[in-house]
Design a protein around this motif. Structure first.
Motif, PDB file in Angstrom:
ATOM      1  N   SER A   4       0.834  -1.209   0.000  1.00  0.00           N
ATOM      2  CA  SER A   4       0.000   0.000   0.000  1.00  0.00           C
ATOM      3  C   SER A   4       0.864   1.252   0.000  1.00  0.00           C
ATOM      4  N   ALA A   5       1.901   1.260   0.851  1.00  0.00           N
ATOM      5  CA  ALA A   5       2.799   2.417   0.894  1.00  0.00           C
ATOM      6  C   ALA A   5       3.531   2.577  -0.441  1.00  0.00           C
ATOM      7  N   ARG A   6       3.958   1.452  -1.009  1.00  0.00           N
ATOM      8  CA  ARG A   6       4.657   1.492  -2.294  1.00  0.00           C
ATOM      9  C   ARG A   6       3.742   2.038  -3.390  1.00  0.00           C
ATOM     10  N   TYR A   7       2.449   1.646  -3.347  1.00  0.00           N
ATOM     11  CA  TYR A   7       1.490   2.125  -4.346  1.00  0.00           C
ATOM     12  C   TYR A   7       1.299   3.637  -4.233  1.00  0.00           C
ATOM     13  N   LEU A  26      -5.252   9.434  -3.112  1.00  0.00           N
ATOM     14  CA  LEU A  26      -6.256   9.510  -2.063  1.00  0.00           C
ATOM     15  C   LEU A  26      -5.813   8.602  -0.909  1.00  0.00           C
ATOM     16  N   PRO A  27      -6.304   8.833   0.298  1.00  0.00           N
ATOM     17  CA  PRO A  27      -5.896   7.990   1.427  1.00  0.00           C
ATOM     18  C   PRO A  27      -6.261   6.521   1.198  1.00  0.00           C
ATOM     19  N   ILE A  28      -5.350   5.627   1.550  1.00  0.00           N
ATOM     20  CA  ILE A  28      -5.559   4.178   1.467  1.00  0.00           C
ATOM     21  C   ILE A  28      -5.534   3.621   2.885  1.00  0.00           C
ATOM     22  N   SER A  29      -6.585   2.897   3.261  1.00  0.00           N
ATOM     23  CA  SER A  29      -6.639   2.314   4.602  1.00  0.00           C
ATOM     24  C   SER A  29      -6.214   0.851   4.554  1.00  0.00           C
ATOM     25  N   ALA A  57      10.717   5.236   4.796  1.00  0.00           N
ATOM     26  CA  ALA A  57      11.396   4.535   3.701  1.00  0.00           C
ATOM     27  C   ALA A  57      10.847   4.948   2.345  1.00  0.00           C
ATOM     28  N   TYR A  58       9.515   5.101   2.260  1.00  0.00           N
ATOM     29  CA  TYR A  58       8.911   5.461   0.974  1.00  0.00           C
ATOM     30  C   TYR A  58       8.710   6.966   0.827  1.00  0.00           C
ATOM     31  N   ASP A  59       8.983   7.723   1.907  1.00  0.00           N
ATOM     32  CA  ASP A  59       8.882   9.184   1.874  1.00  0.00           C
ATOM     33  C   ASP A  59       7.507   9.616   1.386  1.00  0.00           C
ATOM     34  N   ILE A  60       6.468   9.159   2.097  1.00  0.00           N
ATOM     35  CA  ILE A  60       5.092   9.513   1.733  1.00  0.00           C
ATOM     36  C   ILE A  60       4.443  10.256   2.897  1.00  0.00           C
ATOM     37  N   PRO A  61       3.458  11.127   2.630  1.00  0.00           N
ATOM     38  CA  PRO A  61       2.747  11.815   3.720  1.00  0.00           C
ATOM     39  C   PRO A  61       1.997  10.799   4.581  1.00  0.00           C
ATOM     40  N   PRO A  62       2.143  10.848   5.886  1.00  0.00           N
ATOM     41  CA  PRO A  62       1.491   9.852   6.744  1.00  0.00           C
ATOM     42  C   PRO A  62      -0.033   9.866   6.652  1.00  0.00           C
ATOM     43  N   ASP A  90       0.325  10.333  16.683  1.00  0.00           N
ATOM     44  CA  ASP A  90       1.621  11.016  16.786  1.00  0.00           C
ATOM     45  C   ASP A  90       2.368  10.977  15.453  1.00  0.00           C
ATOM     46  N   ILE A  91       2.221   9.873  14.731  1.00  0.00           N
ATOM     47  CA  ILE A  91       2.870   9.737  13.422  1.00  0.00           C
ATOM     48  C   ILE A  91       2.227  10.668  12.399  1.00  0.00           C
TER      49      ILE A  91
END
Length: 706
Positions: free
Chosen positions: A383-386, A398-401, A424-429, A457-458
């Motif tokens: 999911s993070a990689r996508y 869009l947000p992925i849950s 690692a993937y440098d994506i917005p949390p 917190d993240i």
């Protein structure tokens, strides 16, 4: 030199220096610029090197050659290896894993990740070595006759006693019973080792008492495994189950840690050895693991085939994980009013031999065999990689849950894993959302609350998933500080025939969610009727086959690439219309006199057969009017007796129509004959409910002439 020394084998001086600078404050560092030198240092310091960081691609003796030599000489039994590679070299990484490497660090280096992975791997490897030593000592203790903790015959002694008992020619019919505790691997994490021992001792005590009263042999097989040879009485085994599981409740243990029983009915004409009998009982036991509807089951020959089929599937699943056959499909979340997509949920799919398998086929097997967290981590990573891929292609993601299981929060540091994933993937949390199920909030409320807080917190949001699947009170939602509530239509049992039940369930939930500013998503919406009902109740957001089925990421990408298809403004808070009306009525906007005038025309009617009585009315509203006699509930004459003969059939049809059209009700004009003469009355009816043979209606009466 300490046992936390690190050996870096890398032909690049720059890479060695970077790694050494990261680690030098934590551990002693040794360096080698060739594979040959690295092996030499390893052999001469084998008892002191805590870990090897190994570059895979080196001139001469490559990292693969080093791994092969270490494997041949069993060095990896004493020291773990983390490989150094690039993330875009999946073939090399898989080959290194096959040769025994435990992890990999990708270039360019992240100081925090390198330091954490190295120190964690050293610590875990040392713990594993300690556990292995303890297991070895345990095996050496298998020859003990009696287990000191439970007081029961231990392993080999138990089986020997059973074999002896089976040689008695005068035996009564017998059961061999296999027993264990559901989820006991999590028990000590949830409570403590001491309380785990307390439960184990209690089982031993109850089994010992049973054999004293009824005969037979009870044994302890280690861990949470017990065995029992007893008279073939199902009521006896069922009584043991009730005693042990009642003990859980009385001592404030979580009921999910219940004791299960698998029974094999011993065929004395073909009795085999004790271990073989136990294996058959254990097969029966396996069939109810994780099934909360049963704690006792009896062996059936078909279970062996099922067990064999499941084992084959397990082998295929493990192979599928290794071969990259597991991936994500995404089911869009939509705004039902506009059809716009506002996010998606990542769902696991197994693509095996050209067929796409849904979780129902593989998740139960993975849960049963301890692989579910491995699957979850894979899905989180995909999911993070996508999301990273969308950003790289210039598409606004869009947000992925993603789903977090109870097992996950007990067996790993989930927020830390996501924190590393996001770095690692440098994506917005905010683009990764966590979904925790109601069962997780119920089974581990304190741990779940801590996980939710650390996700916040993240910078991640958290959904309360599967609300209504258990028995959690509404207050649980507010206490958990979640960001979204997800309700499944199966909880509502939505149907065209009984919308009142769904409304009665959903309305207070939506009212509570509105009060604490919590958006609601309804899952499993499959029909237009369900969607219309939910929208009237103030539900705006949904997932379900009416809108989209789970789809490959490529299709989801095409959908959200069209700006006209997406919603980026975030989720609004919904509330049912009735709740908003009640808010107005209870506010300062409306006076008591206004309420009286609004509700004055409402009458509650009770209908038995074709006879209609007034059950309630605001009589003061009708005082001194022509309708007073008609709506007085104390009048001995029923309302239906006042109906003019020509309108009786029409009057009856109004009530039938109100029952058939519960939402819209029924309306018509009826002529009544009272002591003051004929009165024409406009009636609007709404069916409320039925009590035994009586139907109850709301009615609005307005006189239109006299």
């Amino acid at each position: 030199m300490t046992d936390k020394s690190v050996l870096i084998i890398d032909d690049s001086p720059t890479n060695r220096k970077m790694l050494a600078d990261i680690l030098k404050d934590e551990v002693d560092v040794l360096e080698a610029d060739t594979g040959e030198k690295g092996l030499g240092l390893l052999k001469s310091h084998i008892g002191h090197i805590g870990i090897v960081l190994l570059d895979l691609i080196m001139p001469g003796m490559s990292g693969f050659d080093v791994l092969s030599e270490m494997k041949r000489e069993h060095m990896m039994d004493y020291v773990p290896v983390i490989m150094i590679s690039s993330a875009d070299e999946p073939g090399n990484i898989e080959k290194a894993f096959d040769l025994g490497a435990l992890d990999f660090i990708s270039r360019p280096y992240s100081e925090r990740i390198v330091r954490r992975r190295v120190l964690t791997t050293i610590s875990l490897f040392q713990k594993q070595a300690s556990i292995a030593s303890k297991i070895d000592r345990q095996y050496k203790a298998d020859d003990e006759l009696i287990d000191k903790r439970t007081g029961l015959p231990y392993k080999k002694n138990f089986f020997n006693q059973v074999d002896t008992a089976l040689r008695n020619p005068n035996l009564v019919p017998l059961y061999m019973v296999a027993m264990d505790i559901d989820h006991f691997k999590l028990f000590n994490s949830y409570y403590s080792w001491e309380r785990g021992d307390e439960y184990i001792k209690k089982i031993g005590s109850i089994l010992a008492s049973s054999t004293q009263r009824h005969g037979g042999v009870a044994g302890y097989l280690g861990g949470d495994d017990f065995a029992l040879l007893c008279p073939a009485r199902f009521d006896l085994v069922n009584s043991l189950s009730e005693q042990l599981n009642r003990y859980l409740t009385e001592n404030s243990f979580e009921p999910s840690f219940r004791t299960n029983f698998g029974i094999y009915s011993v065929d004395m004409a073909r009795a085999t050895d004790a271990k073989a009998l136990y294996d058959l009982a254990a097969i029966a036991l396996e069939t109810i693991r994780g099934d909360y509807t049963r704690t006792v089951t009896v062996y059936d020959p078909a279970m062996i085939q099922k067990e064999q089929d499941e084992y084959k599937r397990l082998l295929n699943i493990r192979s599928g994980i290794k071969n990259g056959e597991f991936t994500i499909y995404i089911q869009p979340k939509v705004d039902m009013n506009t059809g716009h997509i506002l996010g998606g949920e990542a769902l696991a799919r197994w693509i095996h031999d050209g067929t796409v398998y849904s979780p129902g086929l593989f998740v139960p097997v993975m849960e049963k065999n301890g692989l579910i967290s491995s699957l979850d981590k894979l899905i989180w990573d995909r999911s993070a990689r996508y999301i990273k891929k969308l950003i790289g292609e210039g598409i606004n993601p869009l947000p992925i849950s993603v789903n977090i299981s109870t097992t996950d929060i007990f067996t790993m540091d989930v927020p830390e894993f996501f924190s590393e994933l996001i770095r690692a993937y440098d994506i917005p949390p905010a683009l990764l959302e966590a979904e925790l199920s109601e069962s997780t909030f119920q089974k581990a409320p304190e741990r779940a609350a801590d996980v939710v807080s650390r996700f916040h917190d993240i910078g991640m949001s958290v959904s309360y998933d599967d609300f209504g699947s258990g028995y959690a009170p509404l207050s649980t939602i507010e206490s958990m500080d979640v960001d979204m509530l997800k309700i499944d239509t199966t909880f509502l049992r939505m149907s065209h025939e009984n919308p009142e039940r769904s409304r009665n369930i959903l309305e207070p939930v939506l009212a509570m969610a509105q009060q604490i500013q919590l958006p609601v998503i309804i899952e499993g919406v499959e029909t237009e009727g369900q969607a219309d009902f939910l929208k009237r109740m103030g539900c705006y957001y949904a997932q379900g086959y009416l809108f989209y089925t789970p789809m490959p990421t490529e299709r989801f990408t095409r959908l959200i690439s069209d700006p006209a298809m997406v919603e980026t403004e975030g989720l609004m808070i919904g509330a049912p219309q009735a709740y908003r009306v009640r808010q107005i009525l209870s506010s300062d906007y409306i006076s008591d006199d206004m309420v009286t005038n609004i509700f004055g025309s409402i009458v509650i009617l009770n209908r038995i057969g074709s006879i209609v009585h007034v059950g309630w009315s605001l009589l003061d509203h009708y005082r001194n009017s022509s309708l007073q006699e008609l709506v007085d509930k104390d009048n001995s004459t029923s309302m239906s007796d006042f109906v003019q003969d020509e309108d009786r059939e029409k009057f009856d049809r109004l009530f039938e129509s109100a029952v058939e059209n519960k939402d819209q009700g029924a309306k018509g004009t009826i002529t009544f004959v009272t002591s003051e003469g004929q009165i024409r009355v406009r009636i609007r009816l709404y069916y409320l409910r039925s009590n035994v043979n009586e139907q109850i209606f709301y009615s609005m009466l307005d006189q239109i002439d006299e």
